[in-house]
Scaffold this motif. Structure first.
Motif, PDB file in Angstrom:
ATOM      1  N   ASP A  45       0.813  -1.211   0.000  1.00 32.20           N
ATOM      2  CA  ASP A  45       0.000   0.000   0.000  1.00 32.20           C
ATOM      3  C   ASP A  45       0.853   1.270   0.000  1.00 32.20           C
ATOM      4  O   ASP A  45       0.384   2.347   0.364  1.00 32.20           O
ATOM      5  N   TRP A  46       2.105   1.163  -0.410  1.00 33.14           N
ATOM      6  CA  TRP A  46       3.021   2.297  -0.329  1.00 33.14           C
ATOM      7  C   TRP A  46       2.539   3.522  -1.092  1.00 33.14           C
ATOM      8  O   TRP A  46       2.857   4.659  -0.723  1.00 33.14           O
ATOM      9  N   GLN A  47       1.755   3.331  -2.147  1.00 36.06           N
ATOM     10  CA  GLN A  47       1.306   4.469  -2.946  1.00 36.06           C
ATOM     11  C   GLN A  47       0.234   5.288  -2.255  1.00 36.06           C
ATOM     12  O   GLN A  47       0.045   6.460  -2.551  1.00 36.06           O
ATOM     13  N   THR A  48      -0.463   4.697  -1.296  1.00 40.05           N
ATOM     14  CA  THR A  48      -1.544   5.402  -0.592  1.00 40.05           C
ATOM     15  C   THR A  48      -1.286   5.566   0.906  1.00 40.05           C
ATOM     16  O   THR A  48      -2.030   6.255   1.590  1.00 40.05           O
ATOM     17  N   ARG A  49      -0.208   4.965   1.414  1.00 42.42           N
ATOM     18  CA  ARG A  49      -0.007   4.888   2.862  1.00 42.42           C
ATOM     19  C   ARG A  49       0.454   6.205   3.480  1.00 42.42           C
ATOM     20  O   ARG A  49       0.230   6.463   4.667  1.00 42.42           O
TER      21      ARG A  49
END
Length: 439
Positions: free
Chosen positions: A286-290
């Motif tokens: 979820d790195w793109q939204t975390r």
């Protein structure tokens, strides 16, 4: 025994008091022993004064025994072969937020305690010292002085072992609010364990559950079948405001030091030698939204690969990584996420052609800035797939290419911007789809 009422001069009282201090005897027993000694008779053996413990609870060794004490009270006196039980008694006796001291000596520990990490009761690890549902602080006498060593033949491919497990009970229970481990050596005794593929989570210290304010300092972590220190996310969460300081990992078959999905955490002045990976900072898909993780590493030294996987807003400051003698290493590896590498020395073997000779390996959606770094390898900065790099004031020496964007296994969309960099050797190698700009 007879009772007398006597008067003593001040001088005699002073001698009596000094004798009490010397022998540890008190009042009447001291006077009785003093008179016997004057008369040429053998007095009782001196008794060491009983001092209260400095910590809330202390574990120490005396001869062939392990003692567990709290204040002036002895909670347990047991043979050294009962070490695991002694530590269980000690941990249970520490009050919430309290302290446990471990004295000098070698403590050889079996791993008799099973703990299930998964909600269904599966993924069982056998532990030497399980510490569950407790905030506390552990102090040894110093690395090399207080040594916790895994007993022989505890670990196998079907019996996964953690020496010290720190987490909440159950799948979602919270972990600690304040915890520290300071001044110990943990030795996994890997030479005398059964072989088999490492299982995720095997470590000398494994930490889990949603928690905050952990400190791991002045530790030596050696000879692990898995990781040395693993700050994990088993048990429904991970760590916030964790600090790893002045720790050394040696000869760990997996990661020397690993932080898994930690946030606002720091690794300071640590080292890792002869490990599969010296350091691993792990994130999640979820790195793109975390949002930002804010994980900082300062002054780390290693002769092994360093991995940063899907971490947002990381900073590597003063990293000294020399992989030139590693059997197989990609150097500094960054997959996805974003961060900065500052004032670092990144070295690999220029004679190893291709990826194993690369000082860096940046791929997928990694976005990385390099500032004032010295970089040396077959490839200096290698960016592939969608990776984006800004290199500023770096000194790069490479036998293959200082800047490389080449890969036969995936479409190439990588980009590198170089500003004020010095190159020794071939400057650039790129393939269709890659972009390079020099300022």
């Amino acid at each position: 025994m007879r009772r007398y009422c006597v008067n003593l001069s001040d001088e005699a009282v002073k001698v009596w008091q000094e004798y009490q201090t010397k022998t540890g005897l008190k009042r009447d027993p001291a006077l009785d022993a003093l008179l016997l000694e004057f008369g040429g008779l053998k007095p009782p053996e001196p008794v060491e004064p009983e001092e209260p413990t400095r910590r809330d609870v202390e574990v120490s060794q005396k001869g062939d025994l392990i003692l567990v004490r709290a204040g002036l009270k002895t909670l347990l006196s047991t043979p050294k072969s009962d070490a695991a039980n002694a530590f269980q008694v000690a941990v249970a006796a520490v009050p919430s937020g309290g302290s446990l001291g471990i004295g000098e000596g070698l403590y050889e520990l079996p791993a008799p305690y099973p703990v299930a990490l998964d909600a269904d009761g599966g993924n069982i690890f056998y532990c030497c010292i399980p510490i569950l549902d407790k905030s506390m602080h552990i102090f040894g006498a110093g690395a090399g002085k207080t040594v916790l060593k895994l007993a022989a033949w505890q670990r196998s491919a079907s019996r996964h072992v953690v020496m010290m497990l720190i987490r909440g009970t159950g799948p979602m229970a919270p972990g600690y609010s304040s915890f520290s481990v300071d001044g110990l050596t943990l030795d996994g005794n890997v030479k005398y364990q059964y072989s088999g593929t490492q299982h995720d989570g095997e470590a000398l210290i494994l930490v889990g559950s949603a928690r905050r304010n952990g400190k791991y300092a002045n530790l030596e972590l050696r000879n692990s079948h898995g990781a040395g220190l693993y700050l994990g996310n088993n048990g429904g969460g991970s760590g916030t405001n964790e600090l790893i300081q002045n720790c050394i990992a040696r000869s760990c078959a997996d990661k020397g030091i690993m932080l898994d999905t930690c946030q606002d955490s720091r690794v300071e002045d640590c080292q890792a030698w002869a490990c599969q990976e010296g350091l691993c900072l792990y994130g999640n898909d979820d790195w793109q939204t975390r949002g930002a993780d804010r994980v900082t590493v300062a002054g780390f030294q290693t002769d092994s690969q360093v991995m940063v996987w899907q971490v947002n807003d990381f900073k590597l400051d003063g990293l000294d990584m020399d992989c030139s003698k590693a059997a197989s290493s990609y150097g500094l590896v960054v997959r996805d996420g974003s961060g900065q590498v500052l004032l670092s020395q990144l070295k690999s073997d220029k004679k190893k052609t291709g990826a194993y000779g690369s000082a860096t390996h940046l791929y997928r959606g990694a976005a990385v800035g390099f500032q004032n770094c010295q970089i040396s390898g077959y490839y200096g900065i290698r960016a592939i797939e969608r990776a984006k790099v800004l290199a500023t004031n770096c000194d790069i020496s490479a036998s293959g290419a200082c800047f490389a964007m080449v890969d036969d296994n995936a479409p190439m969309e990588a980009s590198i911007i170089a500003e004020g960099c010095k190159c020794t050797g071939k400057k650039l190698e790129l393939q269709d789809g890659a972009t390079f700009e020099e300022i």
